[in-house]
Design a protein around this motif. Structure first.
Motif, mmCIF file in Angstrom:
data_model
loop_
_atom_site.group_PDB
_atom_site.id
_atom_site.type_symbol
_atom_site.label_atom_id
_atom_site.label_comp_id
_atom_site.label_asym_id
_atom_site.label_seq_id
_atom_site.Cartn_x
_atom_site.Cartn_y
_atom_site.Cartn_z
ATOM 1 N N MET A 441 2.096 -2.298 -4.661
ATOM 2 C CA MET A 441 2.237 -1.954 -3.255
ATOM 3 C C MET A 441 3.573 -1.244 -3.003
ATOM 4 S SD MET A 441 0.733 -5.245 -1.201
ATOM 5 C CE MET A 441 0.751 -4.460 0.393
ATOM 6 N N GLN A 442 4.605 -1.705 -3.672
ATOM 7 C CA GLN A 442 5.914 -1.069 -3.504
ATOM 8 C C GLN A 442 5.896 0.361 -4.038
ATOM 9 O OE1 GLN A 442 8.029 -4.123 -5.616
ATOM 10 N NE2 GLN A 442 8.932 -4.924 -3.739
ATOM 11 N N LEU A 483 -6.304 -5.131 -3.215
ATOM 12 C CA LEU A 483 -5.526 -4.818 -2.010
ATOM 13 C C LEU A 483 -6.433 -4.330 -0.887
ATOM 14 C CD1 LEU A 483 -2.431 -3.016 -3.594
ATOM 15 C CD2 LEU A 483 -2.517 -5.304 -2.612
ATOM 16 N N GLU A 484 -7.479 -3.592 -1.256
ATOM 17 C CA GLU A 484 -8.432 -3.140 -0.253
ATOM 18 C C GLU A 484 -9.194 -4.326 0.327
ATOM 19 O OE1 GLU A 484 -11.882 0.313 0.232
ATOM 20 O OE2 GLU A 484 -11.213 -0.300 -1.766
ATOM 21 N N GLU A 485 -9.570 -5.251 -0.514
ATOM 22 C CA GLU A 485 -10.278 -6.447 -0.057
ATOM 23 C C GLU A 485 -9.404 -7.284 0.867
ATOM 24 O OE1 GLU A 485 -12.283 -10.478 -1.977
ATOM 25 O OE2 GLU A 485 -11.926 -8.738 -3.238
ATOM 26 N N GLN A 504 2.690 -0.447 5.198
ATOM 27 C CA GLN A 504 3.604 0.325 4.348
ATOM 28 C C GLN A 504 5.045 -0.082 4.617
ATOM 29 O OE1 GLN A 504 3.811 4.491 5.245
ATOM 30 N NE2 GLN A 504 4.931 5.007 3.377
ATOM 31 N N GLU A 505 5.388 -0.251 5.889
ATOM 32 C CA GLU A 505 6.746 -0.635 6.249
ATOM 33 C C GLU A 505 7.115 -1.987 5.641
ATOM 34 O OE1 GLU A 505 9.245 -1.555 10.347
ATOM 35 O OE2 GLU A 505 7.476 -0.249 10.439
ATOM 36 N N ALA A 506 6.168 -2.933 5.685
ATOM 37 C CA ALA A 506 6.425 -4.257 5.118
ATOM 38 C C ALA A 506 6.639 -4.170 3.617
ATOM 39 C CB ALA A 506 5.265 -5.191 5.449
ATOM 40 N N ALA A 507 5.834 -3.317 2.954
ATOM 41 C CA ALA A 507 5.986 -3.158 1.509
ATOM 42 C C ALA A 507 7.339 -2.551 1.161
ATOM 43 C CB ALA A 507 4.855 -2.298 0.960
#
Length: 1100
Positions: A441-442, A483-485, A504-507
């Motif tokens: 994710m990062q 991640l989609e699930e 995205q911001e959280a990642a």
């Protein structure tokens, strides 16, 4: 997997890359680049993997047959303890009944907003309007979901197409990112929807011309319009337009507008949806403003933008654009609608919860809804993420025995807290993921709001975790599927995107991602491993990641930033280009002037060009001086900086004489000593003009057509400097230097072949022959041959210059205006295409204002056309042109009776713009406007007084402009009128001189002065009491004007004839008839104020 391995941080190493330095070594040793050591590997460790809350699943747990009910009974809910994933039978894992139904959550509590959007869509589908809809609110309110209702409505109507794009956190440094996605989709769908593939492609190729290469570089679907052989045919020599930022930006604006116009013509109704406008770059915002205010697009266009209200302020670029659009909205150019959704009430939250859980028992879910409302303040996205967190914390769970979701309201109340920050909720969820999923994710978050799985796979394969599991699937795709699930990402054809920018911001805000070294390591990995075509696509992303570190003195990173700056320059994203160029200069190694002199030269040159484009003239001057003060660079290497400095002098500081002096010194560096002696300048200039005219006249049209483009780069540079110098000479009234520069341009062309400015230079020689010798025949020949030469010149930048000089300044001295006028619109079109704004707009003004006014075309048509074009000119910030236009348009409005003051006084009392002091030629246009207004409103006395006191100001400033003959004619009418009235010589003598001047022009073959000559001759005959000749001449000019459609001249001639009949012959009946005819022609012309004035003042 043993317990020790499960709880220890997961580590992995990047694969060894030959000759690649360790990213940590680079960071640690950036200050001493000469002692940097080589390393065979580098590592990226995920800080999240050391968190005690790591979600781990081992093979023994997967094989476990423990029932779900037992697991629910024994699972722990303490956030500080290790949470082990519940182990299900594989068949249970395949069920959907036990999963949250994210797709079932529709638009809740948005009936009002949906109704507004539906109404706007209905109107757009049934009318030809342009509209901007701004959906503004805090994050998570469902702004993007609202836009999907428009998408569905348009798609189901089969009447239009929709293109969607999204800007992300890094879009400010990635020009046109969201806009390009939308336009790419529009073009693909347009080809499918219309079935007119070849026809649309042909029209785009025709109307875009060479500019199709611009859009093809951004929009992959357009590559067929600019095949490889066309791209390779672009000239490798230096041409002037490369160094004019206004020109480059205008080319992009024109290309986008033409592209949308063509699509609108074929598809009728276009909708562009752009998410997160608060992150849009300046260039994209400018394009949006241009598309909405484009007066030439008569079809329907709707642009919908979502804006996070908590991410903008009153000073940023978006706020400025929205303020500009509000002003333009008031002028009726388009509609602007604001929609501001708010947080949901408790009932709205309740609806979301029932949809997520698939339940319709309101009583059972009421308590949970009230808790969620208190915890999330009714933000829809917060509610969804909050419920997802509750499930992962097992505060709610699906009971397979009861086949329903179960929870304890008290446990949720006690175990959660209120939050206004969804990022916190998301990060709590992310902490429960495996270290591999968190790291992926990062990585993905670094790539933007959408990301290519193949790029992510490359990054993961070479630099990601070594833990692969026993699956045969692509490990990256397997992780992405999880991640989609989990509703973190969603699939979009060949790409993935975040379900919300907050994910995205959280990642990006996870502990490891916060380190600048993490971004640097990811950027370095991409730089080392991406193939060049992929690197070009992600160039801004990779460069931005590298630049987040404080590395200096690195050759490869200086090269990378310079490459990014060059790409930004091609896109006319000057602010971005300036930032990359500055970074490139900062990263230059210590041996820049020896080992890397070319890189240093290019970095400083790019920096100077970009800084002057953004208005930072002082910084641009500093960059120029760094290179220009060095003796180890050749004149050719310094050429681009010479042009930057010349542009500053001509267009920014407006010091024309200094620009001339600087150009003369630079020309010496190119072995071109234009002035041998200042004392002998007049003699030298006259001889040079005579020799050049003789040589140019000897050269046949066939010889001109046979000239080939020169490949001499140094001479091209010399010609470019000379061309810029001619501009400064005209502005500073330096005719001798202008003549010398022009003759040098022409003789160099005849000797060495065609250059970019050769066609325009040949036409300039025609101006010189008119100015120096009044040689209309030679001037006409040079205008014709200049136009022939222009067709063979590869660069089209100076087409507008050639057309304006030939068809406005020269040919009207020997050809009817009606034959000169059509070509001028082609000059305008080419000027807009190539960014030659000044000459392009002059062509437009001649075609749409100057010539129609002289030719007596209807005033309403002139006004409507110029008002439409004036919007474009204002948008292009061409204030000098717009001031000229407004002066003449004020006269037009006065005559029409559409002005507050229907007299010439409205011209005299007009307020001047702040920049008028720089526009030395503005008095000339004021003079012409005054004479038109005074003569047609019958204020002959004031017009005659000004004529005697000041003469023809327009003719003095624009000696070669045939509009000067029109000014002379108007002055002659006023002087003869006062001479007939007062019988005074002070009027008779200057009137006679003007008639002689007009007669000379007529004798030289100027067909456009025939009605001027006839009417002034009639006035002279009337003054001399030659009544028979006067009557004959008045009648001749009336018939001629009526037959040629010159309504203004027919009206004025009838008015003057009526005055003669009444006051000289006392024939009231014929005088009344002629006055009635004058009124009729004035009304046909559209001069209703003038006609009304005659009706009120006539004595019949």
């Amino acid at each position: 997997m043993d317990q020790h391995k499960r709880n220890s941080p997961v580590s992995f190493r990047l694969r060894r890359q030959p000759n690649h330095e360790s990213s940590r070594d680079i960071l640690n040793n950036s200050k001493d680049t000469t002692t940097m050591r080589r390393s065979t590997s580098m590592s990226i460790r995920s800080a999240a993997s050391s968190d005690s809350g790591t979600f781990t699943v081992d093979s023994s747990e997967r094989r476990s047959t423990k029932s779900s009910r037992d697991m629910l009974a024994t699972s722990e809910h303490n956030n500080s303890s290790v949470f082990k994933a519940p182990t299900f039978n594989p068949r249970i894992q395949e069920l959907t009944i036990n999963k949250l139904k994210y797709d079932a959550v529709g638009l809740v509590g948005r009936d009002k907003e949906v109704k507004i959007l539906e109404e706007r869509c209905d109107r757009a589908l049934n009318d030809t309007i342009k509209e901007l809809i701004v959906i503004k609110g805090t994050s998570g309110l469902g702004k993007s979901s609202l836009t999907k209702t428009v998408e569905e409505q348009i798609s189901s109507s089969d009447k239009g197409i929709v293109g969607r794009g999204k800007f992300n956190l890094e879009s400010g440094t990635q020009p046109y990112s969201g806009l390009v996605d939308a336009l790419n989709q529009l073009y693909r769908d347009a080809l499918i929807a219309t079935g007119e593939t070849e026809q649309m492609k042909k029209q785009l190729a025709l109307e875009l011309g060479d500019d199709r290469t611009l859009l093809a570089a951004l929009i992959p679907a357009l590559e067929t319009l600019a095949p490889a052989e066309f791209l390779l045919a672009q000239r490798s020599v230096l041409v002037q337009e490369l160094y004019n930022p206004d020109a480059e930006q205008a080319k992009w604006k024109n290309a986008f507008k033409v592209f949308i116009r063509v699509l609108c013509q074929h598809c009728s109704h276009l909708v562009i949806i752009l998410d997160d406008l608060q992150w849009a770059d300046r260039s994209s915002l400018g394009v949006i403003e241009d598309l909405l205010s484009d007066p030439f697009n008569k079809e329907s266009l709707m642009i919908i933008g979502t804006v996070r209200s908590d991410a903008i302020d009153s000073l940023d670029a978006l706020s400025t654009v929205l303020q500009n659009l509000e002003k333009k909205k008031k002028k009726g150019q388009f509609d602007l609608t604001h929609i501001e959704p708010k947080n949901l009430d408790v009932d709205g939250v309740h609806e979301i919860i029932m949809a997520l859980l698939g339940m319709d028992d309101k009583d059972a879910t009421r308590g949970l809804a009230q808790i969620c409302f208190k915890r999330t303040v009714g933000n829809p996205n917060f509610v969804v993420q909050f419920i997802a967190m509750l499930e992962e914390e097992q505060l709610i769970s699906f009971n397979l025995g009861l086949l329903k979701w179960v929870w304890d309201d008290r446990a949720i109340e006690d175990g959660t807290m209120s939050t206004a920050n969804v990022v916190d909720l998301l990060q709590l969820r992310m902490k429960k993921l495996s270290s591999d999923m968190r790291l992926l994710m990062q990585y993905a978050a670094c790539l933007g709001s959408t990301f290519d799985p193949s790029v992510l796979a490359l990054l993961w394969e070479k630099h990601g975790s070594s833990t692969r599991g026993a699956t045969e699937e692509d490990p990256t795709m397997a992780l992405l599927a999880k991640l989609e699930e989990g509703n973190f990402i969603e699939r979009d054809e060949d790409y993935y995107r975040w379900v919300h920018d907050k994910v995205q911001e959280a990642a990006l805000e996870m502990e490891e991602s916060r380190r600048s070294s993490f971004y640097f390591e990811v950027g370095l990995a991409l730089l080392n491993d991406l193939p060049d075509d992929k690197l070009e696509l992600l160039l801004f992303v990779v460069t931005n990641l590298i630049n987040k570190s404080n590395v200096h003195g690195r050759l490869e990173f200086a090269q990378l930033n310079l490459r990014a700056a060059e790409k930004a320059q091609r896109l006319s994203a000057f602010y971005n280009g300036a930032a990359y160029a500055t970074r490139a200069i900062e990263m230059l190694p210590s041996g820049r002037w020896n080992e890397h002199r070319e890189l240093a030269l290019n970095a400083y040159t790019m920096g100077a060009e970009m800084e002057v484009a953004t208005g930072n003239v002082d910084i641009a001057q500093e960059y120029c001086n760094v290179i220009l003060n060095r003796d180890d660079y050749t004149a050719m290497e310094k050429f681009r900086l010479y042009m930057v400095k010349t542009n500053i002098l001509c267009f920014v500081t407006v010091r024309y004489q200094e620009a001339i002096d600087f150009s003369l010194e630079v020309l010496k560096e190119f072995d071109c000593k234009l002035v041998q002696s200042r004392l002998l300048l007049p003699v030298h200039a006259i001889r040079s003009v005579q020799r050049t005219i003789k040589l140019a006249k000897k050269t046949t049209k066939a010889d001109y057509q046979a000239l080939k483009p020169s490949d001499n780069v140094k001479l091209e540079a010399t010609m470019t400097i000379l061309g810029r110098m001619t501009y400064a000479c005209v502005q500073s009234a330096s005719p001798l230097l202008f003549a010398l520069a022009t003759t040098k341009l022409v003789t160099t062309t005849l000797e060495h072949g065609l250059f970019s400015f050769s066609g325009a230079a040949q036409c300039l020689l025609g101006m010189v022959s008119l100015e120096a010798f009044g040689d209309v025949e030679s001037a006409t020949y040079f205008a014709e041959t200049g136009s022939l030469m222009q067709k063979s010149i590869l660069s089209t930048h100076f087409v507008a210059s050639t057309v304006f000089i030939s068809h406005h300044l020269i040919l009207p001295w020997s050809s009817p205006l009606a034959s000169c006028r059509p070509k001028l619109i082609d000059g305008y079109t080419e000027g807009m295409r190539t960014g030659n704004l000044s000459d392009g707009i002059w062509c437009l003004m001649s075609h749409t204002l100057f010539m129609p006014l002289r030719m007596g075309m209807r005033l309403q048509t002139i006004d409507a056309n110029m008002q439409m074009h004036l919007r474009v000119i204002d948008d292009l910030k061409q204030s000098n042109h717009s001031d000229f236009i407004r002066l003449l348009l004020q006269t037009v409005l006065d005559l029409m009776g559409a002005s507050d003051q229907t007299s010439m006084m409205s011209i005299n009392t007009m307020s001047s713009h702040e920049g008028d002091a720089k526009a030395k030629n503005l008095p000339a246009m004021k003079s012409l406007s005054n004479y038109i207004s005074m003569v047609y409103f019958g204020d002959y006395e004031e017009a005659a007084r000004l004529s005697i006191a000041k003469g023809g100001v327009f003719q003095k400033y624009f000696r070669m402009d045939s509009m000067g003959a029109y000014e002379s004619f108007l002055r002659g009418v006023a002087l003869f009128a006062m001479a007939r009235k007062t019988k005074k010589r002070r009027y008779r003598n200057p009137a006679g001189k003007i008639l002689k001047h007009i007669a000379k022009l007529r004798k030289q073959g100027n067909p456009n002065v025939q009605p001027y000559f006839t009417l002034l001759s009639a006035e002279q005959a009337a003054l001399n009491k030659d009544t028979g000749r006067a009557k004959k001449l008045y009648q001749e000019t009336i018939v001629y004007a009526a037959k040629t459609g010159q309504l203004n001249h027919a009206a004025l001639s009838n008015e003057r004839y009526s005055d003669f009949l009444l006051n000289e012959l006392h024939d009231q009946q014929e005088a009344k008839y002629r006055m009635d005819e004058a009124i009729r022609f004035y009304e046909d012309w559209g001069a209703y104020a003038k006609a009304d004035g005659l009706k009120e003042s006539r004595i019949f």
